[in-house]
Scaffold this active site. Structure first.
Site, mmCIF file in Angstrom:
data_model
loop_
_atom_site.group_PDB
_atom_site.id
_atom_site.type_symbol
_atom_site.label_atom_id
_atom_site.label_comp_id
_atom_site.label_asym_id
_atom_site.label_seq_id
_atom_site.Cartn_x
_atom_site.Cartn_y
_atom_site.Cartn_z
ATOM 1 N N GLY A 1 58.559 15.431 -61.643
ATOM 2 C CA GLY A 1 58.646 14.445 -60.567
ATOM 3 C C GLY A 1 59.392 13.180 -60.986
ATOM 4 O O GLY A 1 59.893 13.067 -62.115
ATOM 5 N N ARG B 1 41.426 5.555 -60.335
ATOM 6 C CA ARG B 1 41.580 4.132 -60.696
ATOM 7 C C ARG B 1 40.338 3.298 -60.391
ATOM 8 O O ARG B 1 40.018 2.368 -61.109
ATOM 9 C CB ARG B 1 42.754 3.515 -59.936
ATOM 10 C CG ARG B 1 44.105 3.929 -60.471
ATOM 11 C CD ARG B 1 45.192 3.109 -59.789
ATOM 12 N NE ARG B 1 46.488 3.723 -59.978
ATOM 13 C CZ ARG B 1 47.381 3.900 -59.001
ATOM 14 N NH1 ARG B 1 47.128 3.488 -57.778
ATOM 15 N NH2 ARG B 1 48.539 4.464 -59.261
ATOM 16 N N CYS C 1 51.990 0.748 -58.577
ATOM 17 C CA CYS C 1 53.246 0.100 -58.987
ATOM 18 C C CYS C 1 53.477 -1.272 -58.357
ATOM 19 O O CYS C 1 54.176 -2.111 -58.930
ATOM 20 C CB CYS C 1 54.422 1.034 -58.680
ATOM 21 S SG CYS C 1 54.354 1.743 -57.031
ATOM 22 N N GLN D 1 59.359 -2.801 -51.299
ATOM 23 C CA GLN D 1 59.198 -1.777 -52.329
ATOM 24 C C GLN D 1 60.309 -0.739 -52.316
ATOM 25 O O GLN D 1 60.700 -0.217 -51.260
ATOM 26 C CB GLN D 1 57.821 -1.100 -52.171
ATOM 27 C CG GLN D 1 56.693 -2.097 -52.376
ATOM 28 C CD GLN D 1 55.304 -1.494 -52.275
ATOM 29 O OE1 GLN D 1 54.415 -2.103 -51.689
ATOM 30 N NE2 GLN D 1 55.092 -0.326 -52.846
ATOM 31 N N HIS E 1 60.191 -3.267 -57.292
ATOM 32 C CA HIS E 1 59.392 -3.815 -56.197
ATOM 33 C C HIS E 1 59.453 -5.349 -56.276
ATOM 34 O O HIS E 1 59.082 -5.939 -57.299
ATOM 35 C CB HIS E 1 57.934 -3.370 -56.318
ATOM 36 C CG HIS E 1 57.714 -1.900 -56.073
ATOM 37 N ND1 HIS E 1 58.687 -1.049 -55.591
ATOM 38 C CD2 HIS E 1 56.603 -1.134 -56.224
ATOM 39 C CE1 HIS E 1 58.186 0.176 -55.465
ATOM 40 N NE2 HIS E 1 56.926 0.151 -55.849
HETATM 41 P P1 NAP Z 1 56.844 13.389 -57.211
HETATM 42 O O1 NAP Z 1 58.232 13.018 -57.520
HETATM 43 O O2 NAP Z 1 56.550 13.999 -55.884
HETATM 44 O O3 NAP Z 1 56.305 14.403 -58.382
HETATM 45 C C1 NAP Z 1 55.063 15.071 -58.277
HETATM 46 C C2 NAP Z 1 54.809 15.924 -59.508
HETATM 47 O O4 NAP Z 1 53.542 16.588 -59.337
HETATM 48 C C3 NAP Z 1 55.857 17.025 -59.752
HETATM 49 O O5 NAP Z 1 56.026 17.217 -61.134
HETATM 50 C C4 NAP Z 1 55.199 18.264 -59.126
HETATM 51 O O6 NAP Z 1 55.628 19.492 -59.719
HETATM 52 C C5 NAP Z 1 53.752 18.012 -59.510
HETATM 53 N N1 NAP Z 1 52.828 18.787 -58.649
HETATM 54 C C6 NAP Z 1 52.816 18.842 -57.293
HETATM 55 N N2 NAP Z 1 51.842 19.698 -56.867
HETATM 56 C C7 NAP Z 1 51.261 20.187 -57.996
HETATM 57 C C8 NAP Z 1 50.218 21.128 -58.242
HETATM 58 N N3 NAP Z 1 49.573 21.736 -57.221
HETATM 59 N N4 NAP Z 1 49.858 21.391 -59.522
HETATM 60 C C9 NAP Z 1 50.507 20.788 -60.565
HETATM 61 N N5 NAP Z 1 51.522 19.901 -60.400
HETATM 62 C C10 NAP Z 1 51.882 19.593 -59.134
HETATM 63 O O7 NAP Z 1 55.872 12.125 -57.305
HETATM 64 P P2 NAP Z 1 56.004 10.781 -58.217
HETATM 65 O O8 NAP Z 1 56.631 9.691 -57.455
HETATM 66 O O9 NAP Z 1 56.526 11.150 -59.544
HETATM 67 O O10 NAP Z 1 54.464 10.361 -58.314
HETATM 68 C C11 NAP Z 1 53.557 11.085 -59.143
HETATM 69 C C12 NAP Z 1 52.230 10.343 -59.179
HETATM 70 O O11 NAP Z 1 52.427 9.021 -59.708
HETATM 71 C C13 NAP Z 1 51.608 10.175 -57.775
HETATM 72 O O12 NAP Z 1 50.219 10.298 -57.898
HETATM 73 C C14 NAP Z 1 52.042 8.750 -57.400
HETATM 74 O O13 NAP Z 1 51.165 8.156 -56.482
HETATM 75 C C15 NAP Z 1 52.012 8.043 -58.749
HETATM 76 N N6 NAP Z 1 52.903 6.878 -58.892
HETATM 77 C C16 NAP Z 1 54.229 6.921 -58.513
HETATM 78 C C17 NAP Z 1 55.044 5.786 -58.685
HETATM 79 C C18 NAP Z 1 56.503 5.758 -58.291
HETATM 80 O O14 NAP Z 1 57.118 4.660 -58.394
HETATM 81 N N7 NAP Z 1 57.115 6.863 -57.876
HETATM 82 C C19 NAP Z 1 54.509 4.649 -59.273
HETATM 83 C C20 NAP Z 1 53.159 4.641 -59.651
HETATM 84 C C21 NAP Z 1 52.394 5.754 -59.473
HETATM 85 P P3 NAP Z 1 56.731 20.458 -59.010
HETATM 86 O O15 NAP Z 1 58.065 19.825 -59.264
HETATM 87 O O16 NAP Z 1 56.553 21.751 -59.722
HETATM 88 O O17 NAP Z 1 56.380 20.505 -57.562
#
Ligand code: NAP
Length: 382
Positions: free
Chosen positions: A49, A147, A183, A210, A276
Site C-alpha cells: 500500500g 489507537r 496523520c 489534507q 497535510h
Molecule cells: P492502501 O494503500 O489502501 O494499502 C492497504 C494495504 O493493506 C495493502 O498492502 C493491501 O494489500 C493490504 N490489505 C488490504 N486488505 C488486506 C487483507 N484482507 N489482508 C491483508 N492485507 C490487506 O492504504 P494506506 O494508505 O497505505 O493505509 C494503510 C493503513 O495506514 C490504513 O489503516 C490507514 O488508515 C493508515 N494510515 C494511512 C496514512 C496515509 O497517509 N496514507 C497515514 C496514516 C495512517 P494488497 O495490495 O494485497 O491489497
C-alpha cells in the site's frame, strides 16, 4: 545515506539523495550501529500500500532494521513483492532490489521477525495485529484500530514517550501493540506539545487541508479531487479530537488521563500529493507573549540525548515568511520527519493562530512507526 544520529538523518533530504539508486545487494545488511549489534529483521504488513511502500523506502538503508518479510492480502500473497505491486510502486526511488524479490506472505501466515510494522487496511488490521501480538511479535502500527485501546500506547517520541510503559499492562504473551497517531493529528500535536508544556492548552480550533496520498491507493478518484476541495474525510475529525487528548494526557493508574483540551476539527481533502497543512487557533491557560510562544516552539528538542536514527534534529521548524509553510516547499524538511510552523499571530477569537505542516506518509505514518520502534529498541524493549 549515513544515518545513526539525529544530525546525520537531518543533513539532507533522503528522497533527493536516494532517487534512482536501487539497492543492488540481495543480502541482509551485515552491520548496524545500535550498540554495535547487527541490524534486526523486520516485517512490513500491508507492504504493497501507500504507507507500506514508504516503509520499504525508509527502511532500505536503516542502520538498525532491515526488511526480511512482507505481507499483504490474499491477492498479493505468493507473488514476489515486485510482481504483487504490478506497477503500483508510486515513489520516485526504485523498489529496493532485495525487497523486490521477497515472496509476499498472506494474512495470518507465520512470521519470524520480532518487530512488525503494520500499515494494513483498517478492515483487517485489528484482528491481524492482535493475532501477531499474541504470537509474541511487537507490532508498531499506523492503523486506527487500536489507537484508543486503554492499554495501547499512542506515541510520538518527542511528546509522550513515557506512555510506552502501557505495553507492560498488555496481555499479549510477550508481544505487544504500539501505535502512532493519525496523520493529521500528529501534525497538530507536534505543534501543540511545546505550547501545552509551557502555557497549558485550553482549546483548539483546527482546519485541515489534507493531501490526496492520505487516502491510500488508488484513493480519491481524480475526477472528484482535481480542481476541487472535498470538505469531508470519514472519521478524521473525531480522530483529531480524541487522539490529541490521549497523546497530551498523563499516565494514570487506569491508563491515560485525557488532557481535557476542547478540540474542534474540520477536515478537507485537497489536490496536493503529500503533506497535510493545518490552520490552528489556540487558547492558552496562561498568557504568553509572541516572543515566548516562538521560543517554546523553537527550543523544542526533547530527543536531543537519544540517538534514534529517524529523529529529526529539529522536530519543529518555525518560519518567519508570510506565505510559509507550503506543502510543495516544506514537506520534505528533515527527510519528511519535521513539522513546519508559520504565520504565528494573534487570534481575535482564541489567543493565537498559526499554520502547521507535516508529511502524511512519513511523519504521519511510516516514519512515525519506525521512530517508535527505534525508541523501544533503544529502551531494550525489543
Ligand atoms: P492502501 O494503500 O489502501 O494499502 C492497504 C494495504 O493493506 C495493502 O498492502 C493491501 O494489500 C493490504 N490489505 C488490504 N486488505 C488486506 C487483507 N484482507 N489482508 C491483508 N492485507 C490487506 O492504504 P494506506 O494508505 O497505505 O493505509 C494503510 C493503513 O495506514 C490504513 O489503516 C490507514 O488508515 C493508515 N494510515 C494511512 C496514512 C496515509 O497517509 N496514507 C497515514 C496514516 C495512517 P494488497 O495490495 O494485497 O491489497
Amino acid at each position: 545515506m549515513r544515518r545513526g544520529t539525529a544530525q546525520t538523518y537531518h543533513e539532507q533530504p533522503m528522497l533527493a539523495k536516494s532517487r534512482g539508486t536501487a539497492t543492488t545487494s540481495k543480502r541482509p545488511p551485515s552491520k548496524g550501529t545500535r550498540n554495535g549489534s547487527a541490524p534486526r529483521a523486520v516485517a512490513v504488513l500491508g507492504a504493497t500500500g501507500t504507507v507500506g511502500q514508504r516503509f520499504i523506502q525508509l527502511l532500505e538503508s536503516h542502520p538498525w532494521f532491515y526488511v526480511a518479510e512482507v505481507l499483504a492480502s490474499d491477492q498479493s500473497a505468493g507473488k514476489t513483492y515486485a510482481e504483487a505491486l504490478g506497477g503500483r510502486w508510486k515513489l520516485s526511488t526504485r523498489i529496493p532490489e532485495r525487497v523486490a524479490g521477497l515472496k509476499v506472505k498472506g494474512p495470518g501466515e507465520k512470521l519470524r521477525s520480532a518487530i512488525l510494522f503494520s500499515s494494513l487496511d483498517a478492515s483487517v488490521a485489528g484482528e491481524l495485529e492482535e493475532s501477531y501480538a499474541r504470537q509474541g511479535h511487537l507490532v508498531s502500527s499506523n492503523s486506527r484500530n487500536h489507537r484508543l485501546d486503554p492499554w495501547v500506547p499512542l506515541v510520538i517520541p518527542e511528546v509522550n514517550r513515557d506512555h510506552i510503559e502501557l505495553l507492560d499492562k498488555q496481555s499479549y504473551n510477550g508481544g505487544g501493540i504500539l501505535t502512532n497517531p493519525n496523520c493529521a493529528a500528529i501534525v497538530l500535536v507536534m505543534a501543540l506539545a511545546p505550547l501545552h508544556r509551557a502555557f497549558g492548552v485550553e482549546s483548539v480550533i483546527v482546519t485541515t487541508f489534507q493531501a490526496t496520498s492520505g487516502a491510500g491507493y488508488p484513493g480519491v478518484p481524480s475526477l472528484d479531487i482535481l480542481g476541487n476541495v472535498i470538505p469531508f474525510i470519514a472519521g478524521e475529525e473525531p480522530k483529531m479530537e480524541t487522539e490529541t487528548n490521549k497523546i497530551l494526557g498523563r499516565m494514570g493508574s487506569r491508563g491515560i488521563e485525557s488532557a481535557g483540551i476542547a478540540v474542534s476539527a474540520q477536515c478537507h481533502r485537497v489536490p496536493v500529493l503529500d503533506g497535510h497543512l493545518e490552520a490552528v487557533s489556540v487558547k492558552l491557560k496562561r498568557k504568553a507573549s509572541l516572543k515566548a510562544l516562538i521560543a517554546a516552539l523553537r527550543e523544542f528538542r526533547p530527543l536531543d540525548r537519544l540517538p534514534l536514527p529517524s529523529a529529526p534534529a529539529e522536530p519543529l521548524h518555525v518560519r518567519d515568511e508570510d506565505d510559509r509553510p507550503q506543502p510543495r516547499l516544506d514537506v520534505d524538511r528533515a527527510s519528511g520527519m519535521g513539522v513546519t510552523v508559520g504565520r504565528i499571530r494573534p487570534c481575535a477569537v482564541l489567543d493565537w493562530k498559526f499554520d502547521a505542516l507535516g508529511h502524511n506518509t512519513i511523519r504521519g505514518a511510516a516514519g512515525a512507526a519506525i521512530l517508535n520502534a527505534e525508541l523501544l529498541a533503544h529502551a531494550g524493549r525489543v
